[in-house]
Write a protein that holds these residues in place. Structure first.
Motif, PDB file in Angstrom:
ATOM      1  N   ASP A   1      -2.435 -27.217   6.326  1.00 37.59           N
ATOM      2  CA  ASP A   1      -2.196 -25.788   6.095  1.00 37.59           C
ATOM      3  C   ASP A   1      -3.512 -25.031   5.994  1.00 37.59           C
ATOM      4  N   GLN A   2      -3.875 -24.313   7.054  1.00 41.80           N
ATOM      5  CA  GLN A   2      -5.051 -23.452   7.013  1.00 41.80           C
ATOM      6  C   GLN A   2      -4.652 -22.105   6.432  1.00 41.80           C
ATOM      7  N   ARG A   3      -5.207 -21.781   5.301  1.00 39.60           N
ATOM      8  CA  ARG A   3      -4.910 -20.511   4.655  1.00 39.60           C
ATOM      9  C   ARG A   3      -6.108 -19.585   4.752  1.00 39.60           C
ATOM     10  N   TRP A   4      -5.816 -18.289   4.693  1.00 34.08           N
ATOM     11  CA  TRP A   4      -6.841 -17.270   4.815  1.00 34.08           C
ATOM     12  C   TRP A   4      -6.682 -16.259   3.688  1.00 34.08           C
ATOM     13  N   VAL A   5      -7.794 -15.675   3.301  1.00 36.67           N
ATOM     14  CA  VAL A   5      -7.786 -14.582   2.338  1.00 36.67           C
ATOM     15  C   VAL A   5      -7.983 -13.285   3.126  1.00 36.67           C
ATOM     16  N   LEU A   6      -7.002 -12.424   3.085  1.00 39.90           N
ATOM     17  CA  LEU A   6      -7.038 -11.164   3.824  1.00 39.90           C
ATOM     18  C   LEU A   6      -7.239 -10.010   2.837  1.00 39.90           C
ATOM     19  N   TYR A   7      -8.242  -9.172   3.137  1.00 38.42           N
ATOM     20  CA  TYR A   7      -8.501  -7.974   2.345  1.00 38.42           C
ATOM     21  C   TYR A   7      -8.044  -6.753   3.145  1.00 38.42           C
ATOM     22  N   SER A   8      -7.369  -5.845   2.485  1.00 43.36           N
ATOM     23  CA  SER A   8      -6.936  -4.617   3.156  1.00 43.36           C
ATOM     24  C   SER A   8      -7.351  -3.409   2.328  1.00 43.36           C
ATOM     25  N   GLY A   9      -7.993  -2.446   2.978  1.00 47.44           N
ATOM     26  CA  GLY A   9      -8.401  -1.209   2.322  1.00 47.44           C
ATOM     27  C   GLY A   9      -7.552  -0.060   2.819  1.00 47.44           C
ATOM     28  N   SER A  10      -7.205   0.849   1.918  1.00 44.41           N
ATOM     29  CA  SER A  10      -6.252   1.893   2.266  1.00 44.41           C
ATOM     30  C   SER A  10      -6.726   3.259   1.796  1.00 44.41           C
ATOM     31  N   LEU A  11      -6.128   4.269   2.399  1.00 37.78           N
ATOM     32  CA  LEU A  11      -6.376   5.629   1.950  1.00 37.78           C
ATOM     33  C   LEU A  11      -5.643   5.930   0.646  1.00 37.78           C
ATOM     34  N   ASP A  12      -4.952   4.929   0.091  1.00 39.97           N
ATOM     35  CA  ASP A  12      -4.380   5.093  -1.250  1.00 39.97           C
ATOM     36  C   ASP A  12      -5.399   4.744  -2.341  1.00 39.97           C
ATOM     37  N   LYS A  13      -6.658   4.520  -1.915  1.00 41.50           N
ATOM     38  CA  LYS A  13      -7.793   4.252  -2.806  1.00 41.50           C
ATOM     39  C   LYS A  13      -7.780   2.838  -3.380  1.00 41.50           C
TER      40      LYS A  13
ATOM     41  N   HIS B   1       0.837  -1.189   0.000  1.00 47.06           N
ATOM     42  CA  HIS B   1       0.000   0.000   0.000  1.00 47.06           C
ATOM     43  C   HIS B   1       0.883   1.255   0.000  1.00 47.06           C
ATOM     44  N   SER B   2       0.406   2.301  -0.657  1.00 44.92           N
ATOM     45  CA  SER B   2       1.124   3.572  -0.668  1.00 44.92           C
ATOM     46  C   SER B   2       0.486   4.594   0.255  1.00 44.92           C
ATOM     47  N   GLY B   3      -0.506   4.153   1.035  1.00 42.09           N
ATOM     48  CA  GLY B   3      -1.159   5.017   2.007  1.00 42.09           C
ATOM     49  C   GLY B   3      -1.495   4.233   3.253  1.00 42.09           C
ATOM     50  N   PRO B   4      -1.966   4.898   4.312  1.00 41.29           N
ATOM     51  CA  PRO B   4      -2.338   4.214   5.551  1.00 41.29           C
ATOM     52  C   PRO B   4      -3.340   3.096   5.306  1.00 41.29           C
ATOM     53  N   VAL B   5      -3.180   1.978   5.994  1.00 41.81           N
ATOM     54  CA  VAL B   5      -4.100   0.846   5.902  1.00 41.81           C
ATOM     55  C   VAL B   5      -5.242   1.091   6.876  1.00 41.81           C
ATOM     56  N   LYS B   6      -6.433   1.348   6.364  1.00 39.99           N
ATOM     57  CA  LYS B   6      -7.545   1.813   7.185  1.00 39.99           C
ATOM     58  C   LYS B   6      -8.475   0.706   7.653  1.00 39.99           C
ATOM     59  N   CYS B   7      -8.594  -0.396   6.895  1.00 38.07           N
ATOM     60  CA  CYS B   7      -9.559  -1.430   7.264  1.00 38.07           C
ATOM     61  C   CYS B   7      -9.090  -2.799   6.771  1.00 38.07           C
ATOM     62  N   LEU B   8      -9.539  -3.835   7.486  1.00 41.03           N
ATOM     63  CA  LEU B   8      -9.180  -5.216   7.182  1.00 41.03           C
ATOM     64  C   LEU B   8     -10.414  -6.101   7.248  1.00 41.03           C
ATOM     65  N   ALA B   9     -10.423  -7.131   6.431  1.00 44.28           N
ATOM     66  CA  ALA B   9     -11.447  -8.180   6.511  1.00 44.28           C
ATOM     67  C   ALA B   9     -10.767  -9.484   6.133  1.00 44.28           C
ATOM     68  N   VAL B  10     -11.208 -10.583   6.737  1.00 43.45           N
ATOM     69  CA  VAL B  10     -10.543 -11.866   6.499  1.00 43.45           C
ATOM     70  C   VAL B  10     -11.593 -12.964   6.379  1.00 43.45           C
ATOM     71  N   GLU B  11     -11.352 -13.895   5.462  1.00 42.89           N
ATOM     72  CA  GLU B  11     -12.216 -15.042   5.228  1.00 42.89           C
ATOM     73  C   GLU B  11     -11.352 -16.283   5.044  1.00 42.89           C
ATOM     74  N   LYS B  12     -11.926 -17.445   5.328  1.00 44.01           N
ATOM     75  CA  LYS B  12     -11.208 -18.687   5.089  1.00 44.01           C
ATOM     76  C   LYS B  12     -10.998 -18.891   3.599  1.00 44.01           C
ATOM     77  N   ASP B  13      -9.830 -19.408   3.258  1.00 43.06           N
ATOM     78  CA  ASP B  13      -9.566 -19.823   1.884  1.00 43.06           C
ATOM     79  C   ASP B  13     -10.276 -21.157   1.682  1.00 43.06           C
ATOM     80  N   ARG B  14     -11.315 -21.160   0.878  1.00 40.48           N
ATOM     81  CA  ARG B  14     -12.129 -22.363   0.742  1.00 40.48           C
ATOM     82  C   ARG B  14     -11.344 -23.530   0.143  1.00 40.48           C
ATOM     83  N   GLU B  15     -10.348 -23.222  -0.679  1.00 37.42           N
ATOM     84  CA  GLU B  15      -9.564 -24.289  -1.289  1.00 37.42           C
ATOM     85  C   GLU B  15      -8.701 -25.021  -0.271  1.00 37.42           C
ATOM     86  N   SER B  16      -8.378 -24.353   0.846  1.00 38.04           N
ATOM     87  CA  SER B  16      -7.516 -24.987   1.849  1.00 38.04           C
ATOM     88  C   SER B  16      -8.302 -25.613   2.992  1.00 38.04           C
TER      89      SER B  16
END
Length: 464
Positions: free
Chosen positions: A402-414, A381-396
């Motif tokens: 190996d438990q894998r997760w899909v992490l989403y990050s939203g930033s003020l870099d749009k 990210h090129s700006g502050p990380v403002k929000c996060l959300a996480v879900e299980k990786d269904r394939e794993s």
């Protein structure tokens, strides 16, 4: 490389009944170019009700990104998944020049994004699926409850959206909290007005400043909303009624999370984390204050609870993450230090904890008991990380190793970035576990409040 606290040099927080009064504005060490300014919404100079001409809380005007697309849901390029991605790596990115990302919510294969562009977008399998548009600009919080989506806004309103039963890609607004009928009924009785500021009054069922955060109760029957107006409000989802309003803090409330056994946690710019317990008094739902976990000068900016409800995490404007253990009567478990600037968001999944910061990075922590090891420092990210959300990786999910997760990050870099993370990833710092263990086992010395002297604190603003 992640850094851990040096307990010989950090100031100690105040626990118990002694209150440290904090400056009404929040601070971090970031420069104005790196991190937009947000003065506390409850300072003496702020009005008692929402001012539609006010600039966005985190430095973006509510109309900063006008909607100028021919079609409101033109396709945006998401990077596709790579089946052979390495552990803890960036796998997708969305960049659309329409506004800073302030809120995320994930549910299965759907991702909801909120920004200061008046739009809530819906993504499915990393492609734009749908979207809907609100009348206000900044979307500060999103919560999903079945076929309903609740969004908290800068104008102090909570908007309710429903998915069309005939077409799952169609979302329609079904109401606003509080409802117009409840406002009308409530306004008739003078006793329903409460004093806010400057000897002005407002209906107790209405937020008078930005709705900063939302969460659902464990049984999904209640919606909690917290605001810069210092209050925590409780809504019954089945009838959209506000059943309780609590003057929770002495400054803007930045985060609220609900846990098991009717426990609710709130964190605010006044530097405190408070614990509330839900109780039924007859047919009336009431929440009582049972404990104050933390009292410090640095603003509390984010809270998170792991899935079992056994650990509560608190991020602050000093870059620290404190945590408490529920099984030990919420005793302080230690502090994690992995960021140079303010923590802006937290998320927990499985044995992992994620911290997003104004320093533009995301730290991935793995918990083993009370020992936390930094696995990765996600950068991109090129700006502050403002929000996060996480879900299980269904394939794993079918894998026992190996438990894998899909992490989403939203930033003020749009942008919104998508990461693949694994609980079995190797440590980024081989000595991290030992350092964390020493800190966590050192009792009071592991606690941090990030206090600064009055001289240095007066020379900077407290920012969120």
């Amino acid at each position: 490389m992640a850094m851990f606290t040096d307990t010989n040099h950090i100031p100690r927080p105040k626990y118990g009944n002694h209150m440290v009064h904090s400056d009404p504005n929040m601070s971090s060490n970031s420069n104005d170019d790196d991190y937009p300014m947000r003065y506390s919404s409850v300072s003496a100079s702020s009005p008692s009700s929402y001012d539609p001409s006010r600039m966005s809380g985190e430095g973006s005007p509510m109309m900063m990104s006008p909607w100028n697309q021919t079609s409101p849901f033109a396709k945006s390029p998401w990077a596709q998944f790579d089946d052979n991605v390495p552990q803890n790596t960036l796998i997708g990115s969305l960049v659309r020049e329409e506004g800073h990302i302030y809120s995320l919510a994930a549910s299965g294969d759907l991702l909801y994004t909120g920004s200061d562009s008046k739009n809530i977008r819906v993504w499915k399998n990393l492609k734009e699926f749908s979207g809907f548009k609100s009348n206000s600009g900044l979307v500060k919080a999103i919560v999903i409850s079945g076929q309903k989506i609740f969004t908290g806004h800068q104008d102090g309103k909570i908007r309710v959206w429903k998915i069309s039963p005939k077409n799952p890609s169609v979302y329609k607004r079904s109401g606003t909290l509080p409802t117009l009928m409840d406002i009308f009924k409530c306004s008739v009785k003078p006793s329903n007005y409460v004093e806010v500021r400057r000897n002005r009054s407002a209906l107790w069922i209405k937020h008078t400043d930005a709705v900063s955060c939302l969460c659902l109760s464990e049984d999904k029957t209640l919606l909690y909303s917290a605001s810069w107006d210092r209050t925590l409000k409780v809504w019954r989802i089945d009838n959209s009624k506000c059943v309780e309003s609590i003057h929770a803090h002495d400054d803007a409330v930045n985060s609220v999370v609900a846990s098991v056994e009717g426990m609710v946690f709130t964190g605010a710019a006044d530097g405190t984390v408070k614990v509330w317990k839900k109780e039924m008094q007859g047919k009336v739902t009431k929440h009582s204050l049972v404990q104050t976990l933390l009292e410090q000068e640095s603003a509390v900016t984010a809270l998170a609870i792991n899935s079992s409800g056994s650990i509560v995490y608190c991020g602050s404007s000093d870059g620290m993450v404190n945590f408490w253990e529920r099984e030990k009567q919420l005793s302080h478990g230690g502090v994690l230090k992995g960021h140079k600037l303010a923590i802006l968001c937290l998320a927990a999944a499985g044995n992992l904890v994620f911290s997003g910061s104004a320093d533009k990075t995301i730290c991935v922590w793995r918990r083993d008991g009370v020992i936390h090891t930094c696995l990765s420092m996600l950068t991109g990210h090129s700006g502050p990380v403002k929000c996060l959300a996480v879900e299980k990786d269904r394939e794993s999910e079918s894998s026992n190793k190996d438990q894998r997760w899909v992490l989403y990050s939203g930033s003020l870099d749009k942008s919104v970035k998508v990461w693949s993370v694994s609980e079995l990833a190797s440590d980024v710092n081989p000595s991290a576990r030992m350092q964390q263990q020493q800190v966590a086992s050192d009792g009071d010395s592991s606690r941090s409040d990030g206090s600064v002297s009055s001289g240095s604190r007066a020379s900077r603003n407290r920012r969120q």
